[in-house]
Design an enzyme around this catalytic site. Structure first.
Site, mmCIF file in Angstrom:
data_model
loop_
_atom_site.group_PDB
_atom_site.id
_atom_site.type_symbol
_atom_site.label_atom_id
_atom_site.label_comp_id
_atom_site.label_asym_id
_atom_site.label_seq_id
_atom_site.Cartn_x
_atom_site.Cartn_y
_atom_site.Cartn_z
ATOM 1 N N HIS A 35 -54.456 22.503 9.419
ATOM 2 C CA HIS A 35 -54.800 22.740 8.008
ATOM 3 C C HIS A 35 -56.307 22.714 7.809
ATOM 4 C CE1 HIS A 35 -54.294 22.837 3.704
ATOM 5 N NE2 HIS A 35 -54.992 21.725 3.563
ATOM 6 N N HIS A 48 -50.753 19.015 12.808
ATOM 7 C CA HIS A 48 -50.623 19.849 11.609
ATOM 8 C C HIS A 48 -51.807 19.633 10.670
ATOM 9 C CE1 HIS A 48 -46.760 21.519 12.522
ATOM 10 N NE2 HIS A 48 -46.160 20.335 12.584
ATOM 11 N N HIS A 74 -48.337 14.615 16.900
ATOM 12 C CA HIS A 74 -47.864 15.961 16.536
ATOM 13 C C HIS A 74 -48.121 16.233 15.055
ATOM 14 C CE1 HIS A 74 -45.179 19.492 16.310
ATOM 15 N NE2 HIS A 74 -44.794 18.962 15.153
ATOM 16 N N GLU A 75 -47.787 15.266 14.207
ATOM 17 C CA GLU A 75 -48.018 15.452 12.774
ATOM 18 C C GLU A 75 -49.508 15.556 12.464
ATOM 19 O OE1 GLU A 75 -45.675 16.333 10.987
ATOM 20 O OE2 GLU A 75 -44.107 15.793 12.406
#
Length: 226
Positions: free
Chosen positions: A109, A105, A101-102
């Site tokens: 980006h 991100h 999940h991280e």
């Protein structure tokens, strides 16, 4: 009527506390449950994260362990995915889900995902607004200055806007994570289902926070009109 004795304000506080405690309890229960389920790949959270980042051409994104529980995050300023120690070293369904999940991100980006770009661009303003709105509101209430109350409404509306923009960012990061772990036979169906439950529980915390903020904004609007 004093703010502390306003029934609507007290009800709002009660709803906020109940929703906050309930969502935190739920995510912790799902995290605890699936932290005990070993991942069939045998990868640690850090290794799963590295695999997802490399698959998306993000070998330049670093991964580090940080203290705390559920303290995982991606910092676009340093281009670093930070994983809590249990996730970094864990070989569980929960560790894989959170780590990926991280990384979702990080992919956002790199791909300049519009909601993520918007959230990062308004963060400095929202950070100030979140620290000021209540002070301005209290001053307006005690001094009877309607303009201050309306200013508090505007400041809080900015905070709510940030939370609403955060929802698609978090949901999209989870979708990217699930798309990665669902590729081929990376995870069997049972483990994929567990990973989805962990990420759904995490998403509910953002939904609950946004709902509470909507209620707060409605209260502030009512106070301003009165």
């Amino acid at each position: 009527m004093p703010l502390a004795l306003d029934p609507m304000y007290l009800l709002l506080i009660a709803v906020s506390v109940v929703l906050g405690l309930a969502t935190q309890a739920y995510i912790r229960s799902q995290y605890k449950k699936f932290s005990k389920v070993d991942i069939s790949t045998g990868l640690t959270g850090a290794q799963a994260a590295r695999k997802m980042l490399d698959a998306n051409g993000l070998s330049n994104v670093a991964i580090q362990a940080v203290p705390g529980t559920l303290s995982d995050h991606f910092d676009p300023r340093t281009n670093v995915v930070s994983l809590s120690e249990d996730v970094f070293n864990g070989r569980s369904v929960a560790a894989t889900a959170i780590a990926c999940h991280e990384c979702g991100h990080a992919v956002q980006h790199a791909r300049k995902y519009v909601p993520e770009v918007l959230r990062n661009s308004i963060f400095p303003v929202v950070n100030i607004a979140s620290n000021l709105w209540f002070i301005v509101f209290i001053i307006g209430i005690f001094l009877g200055i309607t303009g201050f109350i309306w200013l508090a409404v505007i400041l809080f509306a900015a905070v709510l806007a940030f939370q609403l923009v955060t929802l698609p960012v978090e949901l999209n990061a989870s979708r990217r994570a699930m798309a990665h772990v669902s590729i081929g036979s990376y995870l069997p169906a049972a483990e994929t289902k567990g990973a989805r439950k962990v990420l759904t529980a995490a998403a509910l915390t953002y939904v609950a926070a946004a709902l509470v903020s909507v209620l707060q904004l409605l209260y502030l609007l009512g106070a301003a009109r009165r």
